[in-house]
Write an enzyme that holds these catalytic residues in place. Structure first.
Site, short mmCIF file in Angstrom:
data_model
loop_
_atom_site.label_atom_id
_atom_site.label_comp_id
_atom_site.label_asym_id
_atom_site.label_seq_id
_atom_site.Cartn_x
_atom_site.Cartn_y
_atom_site.Cartn_z
CE1 TYR A 173 -3.29 -2.76 0.23
CE2 TYR A 173 -3.62 -2.27 2.55
CZ TYR A 173 -3.94 -3.01 1.43
OH TYR A 173 -4.90 -3.98 1.51
CB SER A 176 -14.23 -3.39 -0.73
OG SER A 176 -12.96 -2.96 -1.12
N PRO A 177 -16.32 -3.27 2.39
CG PRO A 177 -16.55 -2.64 4.63
CD PRO A 177 -15.52 -2.87 3.56
NE ARG A 199 -13.19 -3.04 -5.43
CZ ARG A 199 -12.06 -3.60 -5.00
NH1 ARG A 199 -11.12 -2.83 -4.48
NH2 ARG A 199 -11.86 -4.90 -5.08
N GLY A 200 -16.73 2.22 -1.73
CA GLY A 200 -17.29 3.56 -1.59
C GLY A 200 -18.60 3.78 -2.32
N GLY A 219 -21.46 4.55 -0.23
CA GLY A 219 -21.29 5.86 0.39
C GLY A 219 -21.54 6.99 -0.58
N GLY A 220 -21.89 6.63 -1.82
CA GLY A 220 -22.23 7.63 -2.82
C GLY A 220 -21.17 7.85 -3.88
#
Length: 350
Positions: free
Chosen positions: A67, A218-219, A222-223, A226-227
């Protein structure tokens, strides 16, 4: 109803696996702090996010040697840990992916030889500046090396006190079972969310049979829940620009899924992200998701998901709102799906 920002409930400590490892029910994935879905945060900002998460009861932090490139994410987390009580932190990192060209997501090699395992562990300990790693995952499975050899070396690291518990990421059922026969596997980290559910048929029952904890990455899709790509644009620097589910044609279809979850969220008095995360959190006592974010407000929102209580009927209703066959696009980046668990069988024993 979800709690307000001033009424956040600290995540409880729960067992992960059956070897005595305790973690916060909600973990924190650190990958995005050094750039993945957005520009990297300034170092002090990243440290502040980690410190804030700890102040709210999050004690389980997840990183990996790949990462950020050159171990940047581990270095960042290591600096943050210096400001926190080490004995109260559960630190997870990973080895096994070697990227030849950091500008090309698919240009990776997977390594699992005993020599590589040991060299990666020593390097991670140095970057993190710690004496031991609580949970050490094989990030991806090297199909050219017997899993018995890889886990055999991990077992030695446990015996030497450099690693406390062993995990696997994106491993197939056969690999998990064979690895567990060499040394108990404490956790399997794997993608699991409302729109990625292919582990439910084989992986989840196997982990429960063997007493292995499940750590969904990634629950929030991958966002997406969340929009991302719906109520806010995907940043031009984001790796999501090459993700199949965020391509224009697929994204337009997937927005219908978001709308359904948004509607159900209103029913439960929470945001779509909180509902999606609560759905994962309540898949079982052995499930500990690790959502990541670079924003305090999103971290608070994730913590608020702990207060969303769903009945079995609610869980079924939410699942039914996201038919797997309706998801447009594959779950992996183009050219990168060969390292998912479905391709992660190790060669036969020799």
């Amino acid at each position: 109803m979800a709690t307000t920002q001033t009424e956040l409930i600290p995540p409880p400590q729960v067992p992960l696996g059956t070897q005595g490892f305790q973690v916060s029910k909600l973990g924190f994935g650190c990958m995005g702090l050094t750039g993945a879905y957005n520009d990297p945060l300034p170092e002090q900002d990243g440290i502040s996010v980690i410190n804030y998460a700890f102040s709210k009861g999050v004690t389980f932090f997840d990183t990996a040697d790949i990462y950020g490139g050159s171990g940047a994410n581990e270095i960042l987390l290591g600096k943050a840990l210096k400001q926190l009580p080490r004995e109260k932190i559960q630190l997870a990192t990973k080895f096994g992916i070697s990227r030849r060209d950091v500008s090309r997501l698919a240009d990776v090699t997977i390594k699992g030889s005993p020599e590589y395992v040991r060299s990666c562990c020593e390097a991670s300990l140095k970057r993190l500046d710690v004496e031991y790693i609580d949970l050490y995952y094989q990030h991806r499975i090297d199909t050219s090396v017997s899993i018995e050899d890889t886990v055999g070396e991990l077992k030695k690291l446990v015996e030497e006190g450099k690693v406390k518990y062993i995990g696997l990421s994106e491993a197939s059922p056969d690999t998990i079972r064979r690895a567990h026969a060499v040394h108990p596997i404490t956790a399997v980290q794997i993608e699991w969310s409302l729109w990625t559910r292919d582990i439910e048929e084989e992986i989840v029952p196997l982990c429960r049979e063997l007493g292995i904890g499940i750590v969904p990455y990634s629950p929030l899709g991958r966002g997406f829940f969340g929009g991302k790509g719906v109520t806010e644009n995907v940043p031009a620097v984001s790796s999501l620009t090459s993700h199949p589910r965020f391509q224009a044609e697929n994204l337009n279809k997937n927005k219908n899924i978001y709308d359904k979850i948004e509607s159900l969220g209103k029913k439960h008095g929470c945001t779509p992200a909180q509902l999606a995360l609560a759905w994962v959190l309540q898949q079982g006592k052995d499930v500990v998701p690790i959502p990541g974010t670079t924003k305090i407000k999103n971290l608070d929102q994730n913590l608020g998901a702990l207060a969303v209580k769903l009945s079995e009927e609610d869980l079924r209703e939410i699942s039914a709102a996201v038919p797997v066959d309706d998801i447009a696009g594959s779950r992996y980046y183009n050219g990168f799906d060969h390292i998912s668990w479905k391709f992660a069988n190790t060669p036969p024993k020799v």
